[in-house]
Design a protein around this motif. Sequence first.
Motif, PDB file in Angstrom:
ATOM      1  N   GLU A 103      14.350  68.171 -48.735  1.00 36.54           N
ATOM      2  CA  GLU A 103      15.611  67.667 -49.297  1.00 36.54           C
ATOM      3  C   GLU A 103      16.067  68.515 -50.479  1.00 36.54           C
ATOM      4  N   PHE A 104      15.488  69.698 -50.662  1.00 35.18           N
ATOM      5  CA  PHE A 104      15.837  70.564 -51.791  1.00 35.18           C
ATOM      6  C   PHE A 104      16.075  71.989 -51.296  1.00 35.18           C
ATOM      7  N   ASP A 105      16.910  72.723 -52.030  1.00 36.08           N
ATOM      8  CA  ASP A 105      17.066  74.156 -51.817  1.00 36.08           C
ATOM      9  C   ASP A 105      15.871  74.836 -52.467  1.00 36.08           C
ATOM     10  N   GLU A 106      15.421  75.940 -51.857  1.00 34.43           N
ATOM     11  CA  GLU A 106      14.303  76.686 -52.443  1.00 34.43           C
ATOM     12  C   GLU A 106      14.685  78.153 -52.556  1.00 34.43           C
ATOM     13  N   TYR A 107      14.471  78.698 -53.746  1.00 33.02           N
ATOM     14  CA  TYR A 107      14.760  80.091 -54.068  1.00 33.02           C
ATOM     15  C   TYR A 107      13.421  80.762 -54.339  1.00 33.02           C
ATOM     16  N   THR A 108      13.085  81.786 -53.556  1.00 31.09           N
ATOM     17  CA  THR A 108      11.763  82.385 -53.624  1.00 31.09           C
ATOM     18  C   THR A 108      11.872  83.881 -53.896  1.00 31.09           C
ATOM     19  N   VAL A 109      11.116  84.356 -54.889  1.00 30.36           N
ATOM     20  CA  VAL A 109      11.053  85.773 -55.232  1.00 30.36           C
ATOM     21  C   VAL A 109       9.615  86.229 -55.022  1.00 30.36           C
ATOM     22  N   VAL A 110       9.424  87.221 -54.151  1.00 27.92           N
ATOM     23  CA  VAL A 110       8.086  87.739 -53.873  1.00 27.92           C
ATOM     24  C   VAL A 110       7.765  88.835 -54.882  1.00 27.92           C
ATOM     25  N   CYS A 167      12.775  75.230 -56.932  1.00 25.44           N
ATOM     26  CA  CYS A 167      13.327  74.187 -56.069  1.00 25.44           C
ATOM     27  C   CYS A 167      14.354  73.361 -56.839  1.00 25.44           C
ATOM     28  N   LEU A 168      15.499  73.127 -56.186  1.00 27.90           N
ATOM     29  CA  LEU A 168      16.583  72.308 -56.746  1.00 27.90           C
ATOM     30  C   LEU A 168      16.967  71.237 -55.738  1.00 27.90           C
ATOM     31  N   PRO A 169      16.814  69.955 -56.039  1.00 26.18           N
ATOM     32  CA  PRO A 169      16.093  69.399 -57.185  1.00 26.18           C
ATOM     33  C   PRO A 169      14.606  69.708 -57.076  1.00 26.18           C
TER      34      PRO A 169
END
Length: 124
Positions: free
Chosen positions: A54-61, A106-108
């Motif tokens: 239920e959240f957006d996830e932004y991932t930086v490797v 993660c947002l939220p």
Amino acid sequence: MPKLIATPSRIEAAGHPPKLIDEFIGRVNSGDDSISIARMLSPQGWSEPGQTPEFDEYTVVLAGELHVESQETTQVVRAGQAIVTKAGEWIRYSTPDLPTEYIAVCLPAFSPDTVHRDPDGAGG
């Protein structure tokens, strides 16, 4: 006044073999439910069940490579790259080829109640 986060909290991770999650900001370490920021240290061969969060996830490797499987494709995100996954989309993360370090936002904020993991590891 700015709030210093002196150390992260170690969070239990899903998947096998175990990966390490150090939450700097989020529900557990700082009491924030609007955002979570965590460093992941994932061993070679790690995978987790699919999920429909239920959240957006932004991932930086930062090092290694992260495999991100969706219903349409599997993308390989290498060191110095990033990927964005949206709430409501089925995804599965893994690091089959290399140990990998990455930052997840993660947002939220991430919550075990809002990640909605596949019950038996089946996916998509």
